[in-house]
Write a protein that holds these residues in place. Sequence first.
Motif: not given
Length: 543
Positions: A194-198, A406-413, A433-443
């Motif tokens: 999902x993150x890659x698509x967005x 509003x014109x910032x591009x996505x950047x690698x973490x 791109x996705x860490x453990x905290x983000x997986x838990x947050x969305x879940x």
Amino acid sequence: MTPGAQIPRTDTGPQTAITQGLSSTAYRDGEIQGFVGAVTDATAKKGRFALFRPNLGEAFSKALVSRALGGARKPLVPAFGVDTRQVVEHCLAAEELRNTRDRQLSTVSIATGVLFLPGTLVWLGAFQLRAWLKRDNPKNAAVYGGIVLAAAAALAVLLALRPPATGFIGVYLRVTMLAPVIGWYLARRIVERSAKDLRSRWQALVEGSAVAATVAKAVPRDDLDKKAADLRDKLGRLDAEQETNIHHYAGPKGILGAGRRWGEWRLADTLHPAEGHVDFRAFHPWDLIRRISSHLKGLGVSHVANSGMPNVAIKQWVVFDIGEGADEISRPGNADMDGDRMRDFAVQSVADKQTFSGGPRHYLATQFITHDGKLVLTFTVTVTLLANVLNITVSGYALGPVKGVFFDKPKDKEKSVAKTVKFWEERTVKLPLIDNDEVVRQAVRAPFYRMPGLLTWLGGGLGLPEPFGLRHIWAGRAWENRSMVDNAQNASVPVLAAVHAATLEFLEEHDLDADRFFKNRTSIIKSEAQSPRPYDVDTFNAG
């Protein structure tokens, strides 16, 4: 009955860049606080639990959809240079993409989380404590957070090897801490996809590519699909509302949506019959306004090739005064209105009324949207008759580009770490791109996706400033760009020339003495239009 084909909105025009920049925010990740700090005109609403906090895209989409399509919402300030409907449709499309992801995550959460609730609560408690540490003690959060997770992992191993019970309960305790780990693995794959698509949509919009915002739930499935029909009608109202001719003057803020007034030129004199005439032909201000309007429409045509002014928009406005600190706007709800627009006969009546005693005023507006929508230039003309004195005022307003965020591009973490040998030097390490905290947050948020109000209560959200309009609240200064300043000053001269030519022509037709004073005043005002810099007229500072 099946819905017709959905045609993606990929409008192009002078407002494309701003529209796509604003639309890209709906697909972004990252924290709300960084965005709030960059725009300064929004607030972060604090939630009860850090684990349920929304990211920027989630909060922005929900806040904008709620504000633009809410049932009892206040009127929106027109957003010149922006396709408001397209931005809202991108927010709806982003929400639908996230809802699809959340439905998958909910299935995983129920199968591997709810059914093994004791172990899930232990893991969630560990991540919630880790989130608190990150917020309150960011310097040592990594160390303390690692200790917390290590303790939870040790408990999982202990239960798997030596459960404190036998039989079915013993088997259950063996897997109660391991099942959430399996769920985490499955959830991570869903979240990453999902993150890659967005992010791909975010990148494409900022780079100027046409990204379709298909809103399937706005297409009724049949005649009984009232929810979809209602959403479609609300989106249609957005278009109609943006074409309103009712505007509001908020003191030093200028006309909301058009920006601050930076220049003003006046042409005034007592009316006298022309030589050989005892009296002059009577007229109303509206008669002169129509003549000026016809001349302004000719700005797009020139005898010199490629010198016509592009995208000229001539509009009749009725402007109400409100306080600088007003937190809402309103529009009349009487018979003079046709939806969000005042009827033509009522506009003419306002133009012909004596405004000395107060009330709304008529403005003839000439508008240019330049720099791919980043600069909105508006010139207004007001005609007043007071004690046999004709007063024509031309004012210039400018609305600058939206904030650069509003014109910032996505950047690698990334993060900087010390080198192994040369420990006094640092190297940059690319993070997942996705860490453990983000997986838990969305879940943990996923099962509540049908209850956005509860999610806001739990995790917080984004507060939008009022009076809200999709463009003017994010706008920066117009005068920080040299070419924008040049455009504003260069445009003022042909506008003034058209107003003056129409006025002289009208006066002569009505047997008025135009040579006595007006022609001399015209040359003076034309020289004033070549001022070396704009003024802050709305602050009454001409210095």
